[in-house]
Motif scaffolding. Sequence first.
Motif, mmCIF file in Angstrom:
data_model
loop_
_atom_site.group_PDB
_atom_site.id
_atom_site.type_symbol
_atom_site.label_atom_id
_atom_site.label_comp_id
_atom_site.label_asym_id
_atom_site.label_seq_id
_atom_site.Cartn_x
_atom_site.Cartn_y
_atom_site.Cartn_z
ATOM 1 N N GLU A 133 -10.041 3.464 -2.105
ATOM 2 C CA GLU A 133 -9.141 1.876 -1.931
ATOM 3 C C GLU A 133 -8.257 2.570 -3.392
ATOM 4 O O GLU A 133 -8.923 2.527 -4.018
ATOM 5 C CB GLU A 133 -10.787 0.692 -2.303
ATOM 6 C CG GLU A 133 -10.744 0.332 -3.593
ATOM 7 C CD GLU A 133 -11.623 -0.590 -3.579
ATOM 8 O OE1 GLU A 133 -11.271 -1.248 -4.420
ATOM 9 O OE2 GLU A 133 -12.679 -0.895 -2.665
ATOM 10 N N GLN A 134 -7.234 1.077 -3.036
ATOM 11 C CA GLN A 134 -6.620 1.038 -4.182
ATOM 12 C C GLN A 134 -6.021 -0.670 -4.079
ATOM 13 O O GLN A 134 -6.020 -1.016 -2.957
ATOM 14 C CB GLN A 134 -5.143 1.762 -3.901
ATOM 15 C CG GLN A 134 -5.181 2.812 -3.871
ATOM 16 C CD GLN A 134 -3.386 3.693 -3.888
ATOM 17 O OE1 GLN A 134 -2.871 2.937 -2.773
ATOM 18 N NE2 GLN A 134 -3.455 4.781 -4.451
ATOM 19 N N GLN A 135 -5.553 -1.139 -5.507
ATOM 20 C CA GLN A 135 -5.556 -2.642 -4.932
ATOM 21 C C GLN A 135 -3.400 -2.877 -4.183
ATOM 22 O O GLN A 135 -3.136 -1.406 -4.733
ATOM 23 C CB GLN A 135 -5.873 -3.011 -6.527
ATOM 24 C CG GLN A 135 -6.592 -3.408 -6.818
ATOM 25 C CD GLN A 135 -7.629 -4.270 -6.251
ATOM 26 O OE1 GLN A 135 -7.308 -5.412 -5.775
ATOM 27 N NE2 GLN A 135 -9.167 -3.702 -5.832
ATOM 28 N N GLN B 130 0.256 -2.912 -4.048
ATOM 29 C CA GLN B 130 1.243 -3.506 -5.509
ATOM 30 C C GLN B 130 1.379 -4.427 -5.074
ATOM 31 O O GLN B 130 2.099 -4.157 -3.969
ATOM 32 C CB GLN B 130 1.143 -1.923 -5.932
ATOM 33 C CG GLN B 130 0.416 -0.887 -6.196
ATOM 34 C CD GLN B 130 0.051 -1.308 -7.433
ATOM 35 O OE1 GLN B 130 0.826 -1.162 -8.295
ATOM 36 N NE2 GLN B 130 -1.539 -0.674 -7.741
ATOM 37 N N SER C 68 -3.446 -1.619 5.016
ATOM 38 C CA SER C 68 -3.374 -2.568 4.048
ATOM 39 C C SER C 68 -4.596 -3.357 5.081
ATOM 40 O O SER C 68 -4.983 -3.854 6.321
ATOM 41 C CB SER C 68 -2.255 -4.182 4.288
ATOM 42 O OG SER C 68 -3.480 -5.167 3.756
ATOM 43 N N SER D 146 -16.098 1.507 -8.992
ATOM 44 C CA SER D 146 -14.132 1.361 -8.910
ATOM 45 C C SER D 146 -14.339 0.074 -10.165
ATOM 46 O O SER D 146 -13.209 0.202 -10.189
ATOM 47 C CB SER D 146 -14.057 1.415 -7.499
ATOM 48 O OG SER D 146 -15.171 -0.406 -7.733
ATOM 49 N N ASN D 147 -15.501 -0.421 -10.456
ATOM 50 C CA ASN D 147 -14.754 -1.625 -11.311
ATOM 51 C C ASN D 147 -15.577 -2.351 -11.819
ATOM 52 O O ASN D 147 -15.618 -3.182 -12.727
ATOM 53 C CB ASN D 147 -14.255 -3.156 -10.147
ATOM 54 C CG ASN D 147 -15.846 -3.723 -9.688
ATOM 55 O OD1 ASN D 147 -17.038 -3.552 -10.047
ATOM 56 N ND2 ASN D 147 -15.422 -4.352 -8.584
ATOM 57 N N CYS E 138 0.781 -1.539 0.533
ATOM 58 C CA CYS E 138 -0.241 0.303 -0.196
ATOM 59 C C CYS E 138 0.891 1.531 -0.144
ATOM 60 O O CYS E 138 2.076 0.812 0.909
ATOM 61 C CB CYS E 138 -0.654 -0.485 1.544
ATOM 62 S SG CYS E 138 -2.129 -1.758 1.317
ATOM 63 N N LYS F 68 -7.359 -5.448 0.280
ATOM 64 C CA LYS F 68 -7.309 -4.141 -0.037
ATOM 65 C C LYS F 68 -6.474 -3.027 0.551
ATOM 66 O O LYS F 68 -5.712 -3.199 1.369
ATOM 67 C CB LYS F 68 -8.852 -3.269 -0.280
ATOM 68 C CG LYS F 68 -9.860 -4.355 -0.723
ATOM 69 C CD LYS F 68 -10.956 -3.551 -0.818
ATOM 70 C CE LYS F 68 -11.879 -4.445 -1.492
ATOM 71 N NZ LYS F 68 -13.169 -3.391 -2.358
ATOM 72 N N CYS F 69 -5.885 -1.939 -0.643
ATOM 73 C CA CYS F 69 -5.223 -0.896 0.654
ATOM 74 C C CYS F 69 -6.530 0.215 0.748
ATOM 75 O O CYS F 69 -6.846 0.895 -0.416
ATOM 76 C CB CYS F 69 -4.363 -0.305 -0.548
ATOM 77 S SG CYS F 69 -2.661 -1.031 -0.622
#
Length: 187
Positions: free
Chosen positions: A163-165, A167, A37, A109-110, A31, A41-42
């Motif tokens: 949220e971020q996925q 890395q 985290s 988001s998706n 993250c 997800k972040c």
Amino acid sequence: MLWHKLIGFAILSLALTQLEFVQSDVPASGCRNNFSSVAGKCLYASKNWLNWYEADRTCRSLGAELLSVQNQTQLQQIEKWLNTTLPFTLDFWTSGNSLGQKGVYFWQSNGEQARNMPWSPGQPRSADGDCLSLIANKLHNTGYYDYGLKVNNCTFWASIVCEQQPQKYNTRICLQPGSFENAQVLA
């Protein structure tokens, strides 16, 4: 024979002195920045109150999206984190909305249709609006809230969860420029 081993050792030593560690800007959690985290997800939460459109833009400016919730297990992990990160915050925007088709909810988001939703009691009520927020349903004697999804008018104000996925964390070993040529000169 000793001569060949000595030359091989010299070439290996030169190559090793030319190694350079290249580290990613992503910490071990995967993250970035102020994201934590949580539930694969972040996540980043802010207590600033924004309407849904401002919340979406704010998350995008951070390289993220508004939160989407896939299932009850994920929601429980997010609840624990929210109760610790922003206690006493009752309402958070998610990426869920029915802006394209009234009463059918999608995760912005998706792009996936939102199914098996953890609704708050009496929800969904599509007449209340088009955007979904996580709202505190119940305060336990431990001070923790249970959250569920509620339909709201997109112009109402609420806090945000972005949220971020995660890395992948990579450390690479690379030869410095010119090290291959230097090794060839010795050989």
